[in-house]
Design a protein around this motif. Structure first.
Motif, PDB file in Angstrom:
ATOM      1  N   THR A  13       0.829  -1.208   0.000  1.00 20.71           N
ATOM      2  CA  THR A  13       0.000   0.000   0.000  1.00 20.71           C
ATOM      3  C   THR A  13       0.859   1.253   0.000  1.00 20.71           C
ATOM      4  N   SER A  52      -7.545   6.856  -1.949  1.00 16.30           N
ATOM      5  CA  SER A  52      -8.094   5.502  -1.807  1.00 16.30           C
ATOM      6  C   SER A  52      -7.042   4.552  -1.231  1.00 16.30           C
ATOM      7  N   SER A  53      -5.773   4.770  -1.569  1.00 16.30           N
ATOM      8  CA  SER A  53      -4.699   3.930  -1.016  1.00 16.30           C
ATOM      9  C   SER A  53      -4.550   4.146   0.484  1.00 16.30           C
ATOM     10  N   VAL A  56      -7.228   2.131   1.965  1.00 13.37           N
ATOM     11  CA  VAL A  56      -6.833   0.712   1.956  1.00 13.37           C
ATOM     12  C   VAL A  56      -5.888   0.433   3.118  1.00 13.37           C
ATOM     13  N   GLU A  79     -12.635  -4.726   5.902  1.00 10.07           N
ATOM     14  CA  GLU A  79     -11.883  -4.610   4.654  1.00 10.07           C
ATOM     15  C   GLU A  79     -12.781  -4.483   3.428  1.00 10.07           C
ATOM     16  N   THR A  83     -13.305  -1.419   0.750  1.00  8.49           N
ATOM     17  CA  THR A  83     -13.291  -1.637  -0.703  1.00  8.49           C
ATOM     18  C   THR A  83     -14.442  -0.906  -1.371  1.00  8.49           C
ATOM     19  N   VAL A  86     -13.461   2.633  -1.709  1.00  7.95           N
ATOM     20  CA  VAL A  86     -12.470   2.761  -2.783  1.00  7.95           C
ATOM     21  C   VAL A  86     -13.167   2.750  -4.143  1.00  7.95           C
ATOM     22  N   SER A 145      -9.254  -5.515  -0.337  1.00  8.87           N
ATOM     23  CA  SER A 145      -9.007  -4.086  -0.532  1.00  8.87           C
ATOM     24  C   SER A 145      -7.697  -3.856  -1.277  1.00  8.87           C
ATOM     25  N   LEU A 146      -6.717  -4.741  -1.062  1.00 15.68           N
ATOM     26  CA  LEU A 146      -5.455  -4.616  -1.794  1.00 15.68           C
ATOM     27  C   LEU A 146      -5.664  -4.965  -3.273  1.00 15.68           C
ATOM     28  N   ASP A 149      -6.950  -1.935  -4.778  1.00 16.21           N
ATOM     29  CA  ASP A 149      -5.838  -0.995  -4.990  1.00 16.21           C
ATOM     30  C   ASP A 149      -5.053  -1.382  -6.239  1.00 16.21           C
TER      31      ASP A 149
END
Length: 291
Positions: A13, A52-53, A56, A79, A83, A86, A145-146, A149
């Motif tokens: 992240t 957004s990062s 995350v 999480e 998301t 995001v 969530s990653l 990203d």
């Protein structure tokens, strides 16, 4: 909680935050001086990606907090909620880009500078590399969530490709085709919306405890079959929370065993599963007698 997984996700992240900050500046400056709205649109997306990062990052840290009295299964459901936010950023950036593109299509402006193509070429390569790096970490850590990203990087690469094509058309065909750059930005906004759906769908499944883990169920049954005293397995339900998978498993044992013997087999099965499949969280074993 697997500390190494959390740290791996956090590092990925930070990589996104630093990369997007640098790219937002490069794109914005290049777009302004290079007469390219597609590049400016790219800069807008990269700016939203920065925020957004950070979300995350917060989601990863919060979702990996240990279980407590009010959250006996931990905080993993935070999480996919992050998301959703995001995805909201993605949709917002796509809407802004589409609106500004339509405005610019009807406004006469100068042709983009040819050197902007070099800038875009470098950006495309970097964003594709970023996508692959962050996605590999997302798969490794089971972080939804990653993954979102990572898809931000892929969306950015797509908008850059569209900008590259639009600017190339404008430069090649010359006067009268200045708006090709703006049409490219408009097209890119639709790609971003489509990717938003691809990110949203699995996160929704996670919130709703949707059945999406057939491969993991097969692995659980295979490991269970190797545990002494387990004759077979029946129902197996899985729900994901953060980076962990919680399991409800029905195991069949000899009907003539005592309660204590069945209890010991259940504990052995639970410990074996968590040992051989580290991504498992809570494992609830229900013992069934064979007939």
């Amino acid at each position: 909680m697997d500390i190494s997984n959390e740290q791996s996700a956090i590092r990925a992240t930070y990589f996104s935050i630093i990369g997007n900050t640098c790219l937002a500046l490069i794109k914005g400056i290049s777009g302004f001086f290079g007469n390219s709205y597609a590049l400016i649109a790219d800069a807008i997306e990269s700016t939203t990606d920065i925020f957004s990062s950070f979300l995350v990052l917060f989601g990863i840290k919060y979702s990996n907090k240990p279980a407590d009295e009010n959250h006996p299964y931990g905080h993993g459901k935070a999480e996919p909620l992050i998301t959703f936010i995001v995805v909201g950023f993605l949709i917002t950036s796509a809407t802004i880009i589409a609106y500004e593109s339509i405005q610019n299509i009807g406004t006469p402006h100068a042709l983009p500078k040819s050197w902007t193509l070099i800038v875009l070429g470098i950006i495309i390569l970097w964003k594709e590399y970023s996508f692959r790096r962050v996605m590999s970490k997302a798969i490794e850590t089971n972080s939804s969530s990653l993954k979102a990203d990572a898809w931000h990087h892929r969306s950015d690469a797509i908008t850059s490709v569209a900008a590259f094509i639009g600017i190339s058309i404008a430069l090649f065909l010359g006067k009268g085709y200045e708006s090709a750059d703006d049409w490219a930005a408009l097209l890119a906004s639709f790609f971003i919306l489509y990717n938003s759906y691809l990110i949203f769908r699995p996160a929704l499944g996670e919130i709703m405890d949707e059945h999406r883990y057939d491969d993991l169920i097969l692995e659980i049954r295979k490991v269970a079959a190797e545990v002494k005293g387990v004759i077979d397995t029946e129902k197996c339900f899985i729900r994901k929370a953060g980076m962990k998978f919680h399991v409800d498993l029905h195991a069949t044992v000899n009907a003539n065993l005592s309660v204590k013997e069945g209890h010991d087999i259940a504990h052995l099965l639970k410990n074996t599963l968590r040992s051989k499949i580290p991504q498992l969280g809570h494992v609830l074993i229900h013992i069934e007698p064979n007939e």
